[in-house]
Design a protein around this motif. Structure first.
Motif, PDB file in Angstrom:
ATOM      1  N   ILE A 686       0.856  -1.184   0.000  1.00  0.00           N
ATOM      2  CA  ILE A 686       0.000   0.000   0.000  1.00  0.00           C
ATOM      3  C   ILE A 686       0.894   1.237   0.000  1.00  0.00           C
ATOM      4  N   SER A 687       0.569   2.212  -0.814  1.00  0.00           N
ATOM      5  CA  SER A 687       1.372   3.428  -0.903  1.00  0.00           C
ATOM      6  C   SER A 687       1.426   4.171   0.427  1.00  0.00           C
ATOM      7  N   PHE A 688       2.524   4.890   0.634  1.00  0.00           N
ATOM      8  CA  PHE A 688       2.732   5.746   1.807  1.00  0.00           C
ATOM      9  C   PHE A 688       2.597   4.991   3.121  1.00  0.00           C
ATOM     10  N   SER A 689       3.052   3.763   3.126  1.00  0.00           N
ATOM     11  CA  SER A 689       2.943   2.917   4.314  1.00  0.00           C
ATOM     12  C   SER A 689       4.309   2.310   4.635  1.00  0.00           C
ATOM     13  N   PRO A 690       5.175   3.030   5.343  1.00  0.00           N
ATOM     14  CA  PRO A 690       6.507   2.508   5.658  1.00  0.00           C
ATOM     15  C   PRO A 690       6.428   1.290   6.575  1.00  0.00           C
ATOM     16  N   ALA A 691       7.327   0.348   6.361  1.00  0.00           N
ATOM     17  CA  ALA A 691       7.336  -0.882   7.163  1.00  0.00           C
ATOM     18  C   ALA A 691       7.876  -0.639   8.563  1.00  0.00           C
ATOM     19  N   VAL A 692       8.697   0.412   8.732  1.00  0.00           N
ATOM     20  CA  VAL A 692       9.273   0.719  10.039  1.00  0.00           C
ATOM     21  C   VAL A 692       9.165   2.219  10.288  1.00  0.00           C
ATOM     22  N   VAL A 693       8.633   2.583  11.448  1.00  0.00           N
ATOM     23  CA  VAL A 693       8.583   3.978  11.914  1.00  0.00           C
ATOM     24  C   VAL A 693       8.991   3.985  13.379  1.00  0.00           C
ATOM     25  N   SER A 694       9.857   4.911  13.765  1.00  0.00           N
ATOM     26  CA  SER A 694      10.247   4.974  15.172  1.00  0.00           C
ATOM     27  C   SER A 694      10.456   6.422  15.603  1.00  0.00           C
ATOM     28  N   ALA A 695      10.362   6.653  16.901  1.00  0.00           N
ATOM     29  CA  ALA A 695      10.605   7.969  17.487  1.00  0.00           C
ATOM     30  C   ALA A 695      11.258   7.769  18.853  1.00  0.00           C
ATOM     31  N   HIS A 696      12.250   8.609  19.160  1.00  0.00           N
ATOM     32  CA  HIS A 696      13.012   8.454  20.395  1.00  0.00           C
ATOM     33  C   HIS A 696      13.299   9.831  20.997  1.00  0.00           C
TER      34      HIS A 696
END
Length: 805
Positions: A686-696
C-alpha cells in the motif's frame, strides 16, 4: 549540671535531626495515569500545603515521626484523603478519579477510550503539548507518537501540513474538538492550517489508533484524534509567547484567563498570529486566529460557550518539486504568479451544557455551528474560453478561442448540529454505561469565477463558470458499556448506528453535470476485554468494525460514459483486531511505562488509486476487495527523578493489497487514449505505508529549570503508488531535533521560559511526501514516470520567549 545539659543536648539533637523525614509523592489521573500538575495537597497533621509540580510531584520536608492525613483536591476530580505513617510511608502515589460534571466534559469523555476499553490509544497532556509548541502546526506536535509520519508542503511545519497514522492519511483520521466533528463533511479531510495555534488552547488530546471507540463525524478508518480545549483554571493568568526562527518565521500569542469568579464563572481567551516565508520558494503563510470561552460552573450543572476561528493566506506549494530538480533546485516552486494563494476563514461556535440528573447519572450536550468560506486563486495559461462560458473573440478574420486568465475557486459552507451523551455509573463502580450520538448538517456551495482575462469577450465581472451545491446529513447513535466482571477482569461493548444522506446538484469545474444522490446506513460494533495481571500491569484485546462512505471526489469524478450505477463507488469496511499489554510503575524516584500492541486491520472495498482515469482525464479511486495492515507497536518510557527521561517507540508493519490491477494509459501523437495496459499483482504494498517507523527522545535536567532534549525520528521507505516500484518511491530517512528550555520563576511573575528548537540538527536532505503518475506512447515501449516530491527543510531553528503572570 551545665555540663550534663550540654551532653544531653549533644545526644538528643542529632537524634531529633535523624528523625526528620521527607514525605513525597505524585498525583495522577486514575483513568489515564497522567500526572496532574497544580493539584492542591494539604498535610493536615502539619498544617501546611503545597501544589504539585509539572510532573504531578509534591514533597513535605523535615517531618518528624507520626501519623498524618493528606488531603488532595484538583478541580474536575474527586477529593481524596490518605493517612500516612512516618517513617514507613515516605513515598505515596495518589490516584484521583475525574469528576466530569464539575468541568462538563461528558461528551468528550463519552468518545474517549480508557484503560478499560481494550483499545489502543495515547494521551497527550497540556504540558507535553506546551513543550513541543513553537508555532508549528498540530501534526508536528504529535510527531513523536507511535506510528506517526508528518509532512509539510512549505517544508518547515507552518502552512499546509499532513499527518499519517499507521499509513492512513488525514482523510481517514477522525478529528473532534470538544466532541464536535472537525473533518470536512465532503472531502473527509481536516485542515489544521485553518486552526493556527490551536495547540495553545488545548487542555489535552487523545489519539486512538485503529477503529477505536464510537465517535462523532466521519468513521475513523485509521485513527481518531479527540481534542479537548482549555479546562477550568482555578487561578487567573496571563501569558505571552513570542517566537522567531528560520525563513522569517514569527509567532505572537497572547492568552488570558479570569480564574474562577465567585467560584462559578470563567473566561479564557487567546489571540495568535503566525507567519513564515517557508523553506520552499514563495511558500509563505500568514495565519491569524483567536479562541474565547466563557463558562458557568454550578454544583450540579455547567454551561459553556466556546468559539475559535482561523484565517489563513498561504502561497501555493501544492505541486511539489519535480524529481529532476531535487538535487539542483530542491526549493523550486513552479507557481510564479504573485497572488497564487489559498485564502480561507473558518469560524467555530460551540455551546456546551451538562447536568447531574441523579447522583450517578449525568447528561451532556452541545450545539455547534461552523462557518467556512474562501478561495484559491490561479493564473492559467491559454485556456479555452468555452470552458468558462465565454464566447470567442472575433477580430476581422481572426477568431480567438483561448486566453490567459485568472480564476478563483470558492468554497462557501455551513456546518451545524448537536451532540449528546448520557452517562451512568453504578454505586459499586463496576458498571459504566453511555448513550450518545449526534445529528449534523452540511450545506456547501462550490463555484468558480474568472476575475481577469486577457481576452474577456462577453464575460462579466466575476464571470461564474461553474456552481454546485452539496447537502449532507449525518446521524449517529451509539451505546457503550464497561463492566467489571471481577476485580481483575473487565469487558467492554460498543454499538453504533450511523446514517448518511448526501446529495449534489449542479455543474463541477470540468463542466460535467454532477447532480446525484447517495444514502448509506452503517452498523459499527466493537467489543473488548481487559485483565489486570498485577498492580500496574494490564493485558487487553478488542475487535471492532468500522464503515465509511466515499468522499466527494469519488462521486464527482466517477465516469459518466458508463451505464447508470455501474461506476458508483462503494462504502469501505474495516475489521480491526487489537491486542496488547500495558505496564505502569513507580519505584522510589523512578517512573516507567511499557506498551506493546499488535494489530490487524482488514479492509473490504478500500478505495485506492489504480491509475484509472475518468472521461475527462481525472484520476479515479477504485474499490479494492482485499487489503490489510498488520503490525507491532512497542513503546517505553523511564524517568529517573525527573532528571533524566528516555522514551522510545517503534512500529513494524506489513501493509498489503491482494489482487491489485494497475492501469497504464497509452497515448497517440495527438494525446488521445489509444490503449490501456493492465498489470496484475497478486500482492503489493500500500502506498505511503513505511514498514518501520520509530521515534526516540532523551531529555535531561542537569540543573533545576534547564532541560535539554534530543528527538530522533526514523521513517522507512515509502512507495508513491501501489505497485511497490523502486522507480516511484520516497527514500527512508532519519532526522534529529534538539530542544532546549530554561525556566525561571522570578518574584514578580509566575514564570519566564526561554526555549530553542533546532530542527534537522544534522542537516539531512530528505523528503516526506510526494505523488506520481505514469504514461506510455504509441510505438514507444518505454514507461514515463513523473514523480513529484515535497522536500523538508534542512537545519533550521525556532527561538521562543514565553512569560506567564
Amino acid at each position: 549540671m551545665k555540663i550534663f545539659l550540654i551532653a544531653l543536648a549533644a545526644i538528643v539533637l542529632p537524634m531529633q535531626l535523624l528523625a526528620q523525614h521527607t514525605l513525597s509523592g505524585r498525583v495522577r489521573n486514575a483513568d489515564t495515569n497522567e500526572p496532574l500538575a497544580g493539584a492542591t495537597v494539604v498535610l493536615q497533621g502539619a498544617n501546611t500545603a503545597t501544589a504539585t509540580g509539572s510532573g504531578g510531584t509534591f514533597s513535605f520536608p523535615n517531618l518528624p515521626d507520626g501519623t498524618y492525613t493528606l488531603k488532595v483536591t484538583y478541580l474536575g476530580f474527586e477529593q481524596q484523603q490518605v493517612r500516612i505513617n512516618l517513617p514507613q510511608g515516605e513515598q505515596v502515589q495518589i490516584q484521583l478519579r475525574p469528576q466530569a460534571m464539575q468541568t462538563g466534559e461528558v461528551v468528550v469523555s463519552a468518545t474517549r477510550a480508557s484503560e478499560k476499553t481494550g483499545t489502543t490509544f495515547t494521551n497527550v497532556t497540556k504540558q507535553e503539548i506546551t513543550e513541543r509548541n513553537f508555532g508549528q502546526d498540530l501534526p508536528y506536535l504529535l510527531e513523536q507518537m507511535p506510528s506517526v509520519v508528518v509532512t509539510s508542503d512549505a517544508g518547515a511545519g507552518v502552512g499546509y501540513t499532513g499527518i499519517r497514522i499507521r499509513g492512513s492519511d488525514i482523510t481517514r483520521i477522525n478529528v473532534t474538538v470538544n466532541g464536535i466533528p472537525i473533518n470536512d463533511s465532503e472531502s473527509h479531510g481536516t485542515f489544521f492550517v485553518n486552526m493556527p495555534d490551536l495547540a495553545s488552547s488545548i487542555e489535552d488530546l487523545q489519539v486512538q489508533r485503529g477503529v477505536g471507540t464510537s465517535t462523532n463525524g466521519a468513521g475513523a478508518f485509521g485513527a481518531s484524534m479527540n481534542i479537548r480545549t482549555i479546562g477550568v483554571n482555578r487561578e487567573a493568568y496571563a501569558e505571552a509567547v513570542n517566537a522567531f526562527g528560520s525563513y522569517n518565521t514569527w509567532r505572537h500569542s497572547v492568552s488570558f484567563g479570569s480564574g474562577l469568579l465567585n467560584d462559578k464563572f470563567t473566561i479564557d481567551g487567546r489571540l495568535s498570529k503566525i507567519s513564515s516565508d517557508g523553506y520552499i520558494d514563495r511558500a509563505s503563510s500568514d495565519l491569524k486566529s483567536y479562541y474565547l470561552a466563557a463558562g458557568y460552573h454550578g454544583k450540579t450543572g455547567m454551561l459553556k460557550f466556546v468559539t475559535f476561528s482561523g484565517r489563513e493566506k498561504t502561497y501555493q506549494a501544492w505541486d511539489g518539486v519535480p524529481e529532476d530538480k531535487l538535487e539542483t533546485d530542491r526549493t523550486y516552486n513552479g507557481f510564479t504568479y504573485e497572488n497564487e494563494t489559498d485564502n480561507y476563514q473558518q469560524d467555530h461556535y460551540q455551546l456546551h451544557y451538562s447536568k447531574d440528573l441523579l447522583p450517578r447519572l449525568n447528561l451532556g450536550g452541545a450545539f455547534h455551528f461552523t462557518r467556512g468560506r474562501g478561495y484559491y486563486e490561479q493564473y492559467k495559461y491559454n485556456q479555452k474560453l468555452a470552458n468558462y462560458g465565454i464566447a470567442p473573440v472575433v477580430l476581422g478574420d481572426t477568431t480567438i478561442s483561448r486566453s490567459d486568465l485568472i480564476r478563483q475557486k470558492w468554497l462557501d459552507n455551513y456546518f451545524y448540529g448537536a451532540t449528546y451523551a448520557l452517562n451512568y455509573t453504578d454505586v459499586a463502580g463496576k458498571l459504566n454505561a453511555t448513550l450518545g450520538g449526534a445529528w449534523n448538517k452540511y450545506d456547501g456551495d462550490h463555484f468558480g469565477e474568472v476575475i481577469w482575462a486577457r481576452y474577456a469577450s462577453d464575460s462579466e465581472l466575476g464571470q461564474r463558470y461553474y456552481f454546485n451545491n452539496a447537502l449532507k446529513t449525518d446521524f449517529n447513535i451509539f451505546g457503550k458499556v464497561n463492566y467489571q466482571l471481577t476485580e481483575r477482569l473487565g469487558v467492554f461493548g460498543d454499538l453504533q448506528y450511523r446514517t448518511i444522506d448526501y446529495s449534489i446538484e449542479g455543474v463541477d469545474d470540468d463542466n460535467r453535470n454532477v447532480t446525484q444522490e447517495a444514502d448509506f446506513s452503517f452498523v459499527n460494533p466493537k467489543a473488548g476485554v481487559t485483565y489486570q495481571l498485577t498492580e500496574g500491569q494490564t493485558a487487553y484485546a478488542s475487535y471492532a468494525v468500522g464503515n465509511r462512505e466515499p468522499s466527494r471526489s469519488d462521486f464527482t469524478d466517477k465516469p459518466q460514459n458508463t451505464q447508470a450505477g455501474a461506476a458508483d463507488p462503494k462504502a469501505e469496511t474495516l475489521y480491526n483486531l487489537e491486542a496488547g499489554y500495558r505496564l505502569r510503575g513507580n519505584r522510589q524516584t523512578t517512573r516507567y511505562n511499557v506498551d506493546a500492541n499488535i494489530y490487524y486491520m482488514d479492509y473490504n472495498n478500500q478505495l485506492v488509486l489504480t491509475g484509472q482515469l475518468n472521461d475527462v482525464g481525472s484520476p479515479l479511486r477504485t474499490n479494492i476487495k482485499d487489503s490489510y495492515r498488520a503490525g507491532v507497536e512497542l513503546a517505553g518510557l523511564v524517568n529517573f527523578n525527573d532528571v533524566v527521561e528516555l522514551s522510545s517507540n517503534v512500529t513494524f508493519s506489513r501493509n498489503k493489497i491482494r489482487n491489485y490491477t494497475e492501469y497504464l494509459y497509452v497515448y497517440d501523437a495527438d494525446y488521445n487514449v489509444e490503449d490501456v495496459v493492465e498489470t496484475n499483482y497478486k500482492e503489493t504494498d500500500i502506498s505511503f505505508s513505511p514498514a518501520v517507523v520509530s521515534a526516540h527522545k532523551l531529555e535531561v535536567q542537569p540543573v533545576k529549570g534547564f532541560r535539554a532534549a534530543i528527538l530522533y525520528k526514523t521513517v522507512g521507505k515509502q512507495y508513491l503508488d501501489n505497485t511497490a516500484s523502486e522507480d516511484r518511491k520516497i527514500d527512508a530517512y532519519q532526522v534529529a531535533d534538539l530542544r532546549l528550555r530554561y525556566t525561571l520563576k522570578p518574584s514578580f511573575m509566575r514564570e519566564v521560559e526561554l526555549a530553542v528548537l533546532v530542527n534537522n540538527l544534522f542537516n539531512k536532505k530528505y523528503v516526506a511526501n510526494g505523488y506520481t503518475w505514469s504514461e506510455q506512447y504509441t510505438g514507444d515501449s518505454n514507461r514515463y514516470d513523473y514523480n513529484y516530491y515535497y522536500p523538508q527543510a534542512t537545519r533550521n531553528f525556532l527561538l521562543s520567549l514565553g512569560v506567564k503572570f
